[in-house]
Design a protein around this motif. Structure first.
Motif, PDB file in Angstrom:
ATOM      1  N   VAL A   1      -6.820   4.440  20.691  1.00 55.42           N
ATOM      2  CA  VAL A   1      -6.222   4.771  21.992  1.00 55.42           C
ATOM      3  C   VAL A   1      -4.888   4.038  22.161  1.00 55.42           C
ATOM      4  CG1 VAL A   1      -6.548   4.789  24.482  1.00 55.42           C
ATOM      5  CG2 VAL A   1      -8.533   5.047  22.972  1.00 55.42           C
ATOM      6  N   THR A   2      -3.842   4.810  22.485  1.00 60.18           N
ATOM      7  CA  THR A   2      -2.503   4.244  22.678  1.00 60.18           C
ATOM      8  C   THR A   2      -1.865   4.845  23.918  1.00 60.18           C
ATOM      9  OG1 THR A   2      -2.251   4.135  20.266  1.00 60.18           O
ATOM     10  CG2 THR A   2      -0.264   3.839  21.590  1.00 60.18           C
ATOM     11  N   VAL A   3      -1.209   3.990  24.699  1.00 57.27           N
ATOM     12  CA  VAL A   3      -0.400   4.434  25.832  1.00 57.27           C
ATOM     13  C   VAL A   3       1.053   4.105  25.530  1.00 57.27           C
ATOM     14  CG1 VAL A   3       0.195   3.936  28.243  1.00 57.27           C
ATOM     15  CG2 VAL A   3      -2.195   4.285  27.595  1.00 57.27           C
ATOM     16  N   VAL A   4       1.940   5.081  25.705  1.00 53.99           N
ATOM     17  CA  VAL A   4       3.372   4.892  25.475  1.00 53.99           C
ATOM     18  C   VAL A   4       4.102   5.183  26.782  1.00 53.99           C
ATOM     19  CG1 VAL A   4       5.365   5.468  24.050  1.00 53.99           C
ATOM     20  CG2 VAL A   4       3.044   5.701  23.103  1.00 53.99           C
ATOM     21  N   SER A   5       4.808   4.191  27.295  1.00 55.21           N
ATOM     22  CA  SER A   5       5.523   4.344  28.548  1.00 55.21           C
ATOM     23  C   SER A   5       6.719   3.401  28.544  1.00 55.21           C
ATOM     24  CB  SER A   5       4.584   4.056  29.723  1.00 55.21           C
ATOM     25  OG  SER A   5       5.220   4.293  30.967  1.00 55.21           O
TER      26      SER A   5
ATOM     27  N   GLY B   1      -7.694  -0.985  28.693  1.00 53.71           N
ATOM     28  CA  GLY B   1      -8.537  -0.492  27.611  1.00 53.71           C
ATOM     29  C   GLY B   1      -7.755   0.175  26.502  1.00 53.71           C
ATOM     30  N   SER B   2      -6.438   0.343  26.690  1.00 53.22           N
ATOM     31  CA  SER B   2      -5.589   0.982  25.688  1.00 53.22           C
ATOM     32  C   SER B   2      -4.643  -0.041  25.068  1.00 53.22           C
ATOM     33  CB  SER B   2      -4.756   2.097  26.332  1.00 53.22           C
ATOM     34  OG  SER B   2      -3.833   1.541  27.253  1.00 53.22           O
ATOM     35  N   ARG B   3      -4.013   0.358  23.957  1.00 45.36           N
ATOM     36  CA  ARG B   3      -2.913  -0.412  23.362  1.00 45.36           C
ATOM     37  C   ARG B   3      -1.619   0.135  23.937  1.00 45.36           C
ATOM     38  NH1 ARG B   3       0.173   0.232  18.377  1.00 45.36           N
ATOM     39  NH2 ARG B   3      -0.951   2.180  18.076  1.00 45.36           N
ATOM     40  N   TYR B   4      -0.794  -0.730  24.528  1.00 39.72           N
ATOM     41  CA  TYR B   4       0.415  -0.297  25.233  1.00 39.72           C
ATOM     42  C   TYR B   4       1.633  -0.482  24.343  1.00 39.72           C
ATOM     43  CZ  TYR B   4       3.609   0.383  29.182  1.00 39.72           C
ATOM     44  OH  TYR B   4       4.571   0.869  30.035  1.00 39.72           O
ATOM     45  N   GLN B   5       2.478   0.567  24.287  1.00 37.63           N
ATOM     46  CA  GLN B   5       3.734   0.503  23.550  1.00 37.63           C
ATOM     47  C   GLN B   5       4.871   0.960  24.450  1.00 37.63           C
ATOM     48  OE1 GLN B   5       2.415   2.873  19.957  1.00 37.63           O
ATOM     49  NE2 GLN B   5       3.280   1.115  18.893  1.00 37.63           N
ATOM     50  N   GLY B   6       5.982   0.237  24.409  1.00 38.68           N
ATOM     51  CA  GLY B   6       7.126   0.568  25.231  1.00 38.68           C
ATOM     52  C   GLY B   6       8.070   1.540  24.540  1.00 38.68           C
ATOM     53  N   ALA B   7       8.611   2.477  25.331  1.00 44.29           N
ATOM     54  CA  ALA B   7       9.593   3.437  24.808  1.00 44.29           C
ATOM     55  C   ALA B   7      10.582   3.735  25.918  1.00 44.29           C
ATOM     56  CB  ALA B   7       8.906   4.720  24.344  1.00 44.29           C
TER      57      ALA B   7
ATOM     58  N   ASP C   1      -5.579   6.503  12.441  1.00 43.97           N
ATOM     59  CA  ASP C   1      -6.909   6.959  12.056  1.00 43.97           C
ATOM     60  C   ASP C   1      -7.518   7.821  13.155  1.00 43.97           C
ATOM     61  OD1 ASP C   1      -6.684   5.545   9.715  1.00 43.97           O
ATOM     62  OD2 ASP C   1      -7.793   3.797  10.440  1.00 43.97           O
ATOM     63  N   ALA C   2      -8.024   8.984  12.754  1.00 43.37           N
ATOM     64  CA  ALA C   2      -8.686   9.872  13.701  1.00 43.37           C
ATOM     65  C   ALA C   2     -10.113   9.379  13.955  1.00 43.37           C
ATOM     66  CB  ALA C   2      -8.702  11.299  13.152  1.00 43.37           C
ATOM     67  N   PRO C   3     -10.663   9.676  15.122  1.00 41.60           N
ATOM     68  CA  PRO C   3     -10.044  10.386  16.244  1.00 41.60           C
ATOM     69  C   PRO C   3      -9.034   9.513  16.977  1.00 41.60           C
ATOM     70  CG  PRO C   3     -12.236   9.656  16.852  1.00 41.60           C
ATOM     71  CD  PRO C   3     -12.084   9.317  15.400  1.00 41.60           C
ATOM     72  N   ALA C   4      -8.013  10.158  17.545  1.00 45.91           N
ATOM     73  CA  ALA C   4      -6.938   9.416  18.205  1.00 45.91           C
ATOM     74  C   ALA C   4      -6.566  10.078  19.518  1.00 45.91           C
ATOM     75  CB  ALA C   4      -5.712   9.334  17.291  1.00 45.91           C
ATOM     76  N   LEU C   5      -6.330   9.244  20.516  1.00 39.56           N
ATOM     77  CA  LEU C   5      -5.840   9.681  21.819  1.00 39.56           C
ATOM     78  C   LEU C   5      -4.551   8.920  22.112  1.00 39.56           C
ATOM     79  CD1 LEU C   5      -5.923  10.942  24.668  1.00 39.56           C
ATOM     80  CD2 LEU C   5      -7.494   9.099  25.340  1.00 39.56           C
ATOM     81  N   VAL C   6      -3.500   9.661  22.378  1.00 41.62           N
ATOM     82  CA  VAL C   6      -2.208   9.077  22.721  1.00 41.62           C
ATOM     83  C   VAL C   6      -1.777   9.646  24.064  1.00 41.62           C
ATOM     84  CG1 VAL C   6       0.189   8.736  22.034  1.00 41.62           C
ATOM     85  CG2 VAL C   6      -1.587   8.963  20.288  1.00 41.62           C
ATOM     86  N   TYR C   7      -1.417   8.769  24.964  1.00 43.24           N
ATOM     87  CA  TYR C   7      -0.938   9.192  26.277  1.00 43.24           C
ATOM     88  C   TYR C   7       0.503   8.724  26.439  1.00 43.24           C
ATOM     89  CZ  TYR C   7      -0.003   8.752  31.296  1.00 43.24           C
ATOM     90  OH  TYR C   7       0.575   8.803  32.534  1.00 43.24           O
ATOM     91  N   GLY C   8       1.373   9.627  26.892  1.00 51.88           N
ATOM     92  CA  GLY C   8       2.763   9.291  27.134  1.00 51.88           C
ATOM     93  C   GLY C   8       3.179   9.642  28.554  1.00 51.88           C
ATOM     94  N   TYR C   9       4.070   8.831  29.106  1.00 54.89           N
ATOM     95  CA  TYR C   9       4.538   9.030  30.480  1.00 54.89           C
ATOM     96  C   TYR C   9       6.058   9.117  30.495  1.00 54.89           C
ATOM     97  CZ  TYR C   9       5.779   7.798  35.309  1.00 54.89           C
ATOM     98  OH  TYR C   9       6.324   7.775  36.563  1.00 54.89           O
ATOM     99  N   HIS C  10       6.588  10.160  31.161  1.00 54.81           N
ATOM    100  CA  HIS C  10       8.040  10.372  31.229  1.00 54.81           C
ATOM    101  C   HIS C  10       8.449  10.537  32.692  1.00 54.81           C
ATOM    102  CE1 HIS C  10      12.022  11.507  29.961  1.00 54.81           C
ATOM    103  NE2 HIS C  10      11.945  12.662  30.593  1.00 54.81           N
ATOM    104  N   PRO C  11       9.245   9.594  33.253  1.00 57.17           N
ATOM    105  CA  PRO C  11       9.511   9.592  34.698  1.00 57.17           C
ATOM    106  C   PRO C  11      10.810  10.236  35.159  1.00 57.17           C
ATOM    107  CG  PRO C  11      10.149   7.480  33.770  1.00 57.17           C
ATOM    108  CD  PRO C  11       9.631   8.326  32.622  1.00 57.17           C
ATOM    109  N   ALA C  12      11.693  10.645  34.245  1.00 59.45           N
ATOM    110  CA  ALA C  12      13.082  10.924  34.639  1.00 59.45           C
ATOM    111  C   ALA C  12      13.244  12.160  35.516  1.00 59.45           C
ATOM    112  CB  ALA C  12      13.946  11.062  33.388  1.00 59.45           C
TER     113      ALA C  12
END
Length: 384
Positions: free
Chosen positions: A156-160, A176-182, A199-210
């Motif tokens: 599980v990864t969150v990118v924001s 509960g997720s691993r956070y990465q900045g972008a 490695d699967a299974p994988a869930l990636v969540y991304g947030y775009h505010p512009a």
């Protein structure tokens, strides 16, 4: 006038139903909750990217498509599938992000507005500027779907945005997720695709505010808004082109947006009738929470109904809770809602110029209330 409310479709077609369905698919749990019925359409998918585009309301898609070829292909049926969901109420970013992350309605998680009065105090908590007091684990007590996925063996990864790392809202919504900045479109797409190939299974969540920011500052349909919509499309193209074969991209939003003209703006702090009996002002311009001085709630309710007329639905706390807008609200969260709730209709707004940053009154685009433009959001599904 837009007076017909769009109720949130909790447990059958709302933003809070998305991750429970996604996690059940990835965790291989046929007995798990799948309120959106995604299991059949995601059969064989082992990697899922969820992208939330702030402010990308369902009813804004035709305007977006004018400058966005990927969105145009989706609308025309040439790419993926498009369905409509609702966000929760209020239709505002902090409430929606935590609804997405926890998989429950706002009443349960307690983030019931953009700003809330901390019960027992005069303090108004702005969830976007929330530095960690109150403790996010106490203010928002519900475990997240990210933690559920992690515990089921999903990567599980969150990118924001980097500046959001560790904030109270981030912890409340994404723990509960691993956070990465972008910091830009290319970084967001790159980080999401890299995490998706783990490695699967994988869930990636991304947030775009512009897109939301451009709508607030310059207005929906403005040239800056169109430029932001084109950037969203560039992000979608990068993600679609990079999807692994056993992956899917799900694109959604936290709310829509509409423009509020100057003649449709009330101001609590410029009208003595509206200010009378009000102790604390919270919420935001499209949905106000009025915490009254002891004994003043009936008079405040009557006055606001008279002054605002058809511009807003004005109700007491218990009436608003009973109407089901928040889902069930436990006693611990009820006093976060004002004694009086003001939900604007059509393109009206209620400013509080002496209580909030001057920037708020200068905005052009707003959201938060229960109109179709604000409440209806897309779910775009594209398989690799």
């Amino acid at each position: 006038m837009t007076t017909t409310p769009v109720p949130p479709r909790y447990a059958e077609g709302s933003l809070s139903d998305l991750l429970p369905s996604v996690v059940s698919v990835l965790a291989g749990a046929p007995e798990g909750p799948d309120p959106l019925g995604l299991a059949p359409v995601l059969d064989g998918v082992r990697r899922i990217a969820v992208l939330l585009v702030d402010g990308l309301g369902y009813h804004l898609l035709p305007a977006v498509a004018q400058v966005a070829p990927v969105a145009a292909d989706v609308l025309a049926g040439r790419l993926g599938t498009l369905t409509a969901l609702t966000c929760g109420f209020p239709s505002t970013t902090p409430t929606s992000l935590v609804s997405l992350g926890t998989g429950v309605a706002p009443g349960a998680h307690g983030i019931l507005g953009f700003t809330l009065n901390v019960p027992g105090t005069e303090r108004v908590l702005n969830h976007v500027d929330w530095a960690g007091d109150p403790d996010p684990a106490l203010w928002q007590p519900v475990p997240t779907q990210f933690a559920r996925a992690r515990d089921a063996g999903v990567t599980v990864t969150v990118v924001s945005r980097p500046e959001f790392a560790g904030s109270g809202l981030t912890v409340a919504a994404y723990r509960g997720s691993r956070y990465q900045g972008a910091g830009d479109v290319e970084a967001l797409a790159g980080q999401m695709l890299a995490a998706l190939k783990a490695d699967a299974p994988a869930l990636v969540y991304g947030y775009h505010p512009a897109l939301d920011t451009a709508g607030h500052l310059s207005g929906v349909g403005s040239e800056p808004w169109k430029a932001a919509a084109a950037d969203v499309d560039r992000l979608l193209r990068l993600l679609v082109d990079g999807l692994p074969g056993d992956a899917a991209l799900l694109v959604t939003a936290d709310h829509g947006q509409l423009n509020v003209p100057a003649e449709h703006r009330f101001d609590i702090d410029a009208d003595a009738r509206l200010a009378a009996g009000v102790r604390v002002v919270a919420g935001e311009p499209r949905v106000r929470y009025l915490h009254t001085v002891p004994g003043a709630a009936p008079d405040v309710l009557a006055t606001w109904r008279e002054v605002l007329g058809d511009a807003a639905w004005v109700a007491g706390r218990e009436e608003a809770v009973a109407a089901g807008w928040y889902g069930p609200v436990p006693p611990a969260h009820r006093n976060r809602i004002g004694d009086v709730v003001v939900a604007c209709r059509d393109t009206y707004a209620v400013l509080a110029t002496a209580h909030e940053s001057p920037v708020v009154a200068k905005l052009i685009g707003y959201h938060g209330s229960y109109t179709a433009a604000e409440m209806t959001i897309p779910l775009i599904l594209i398989r690799g």
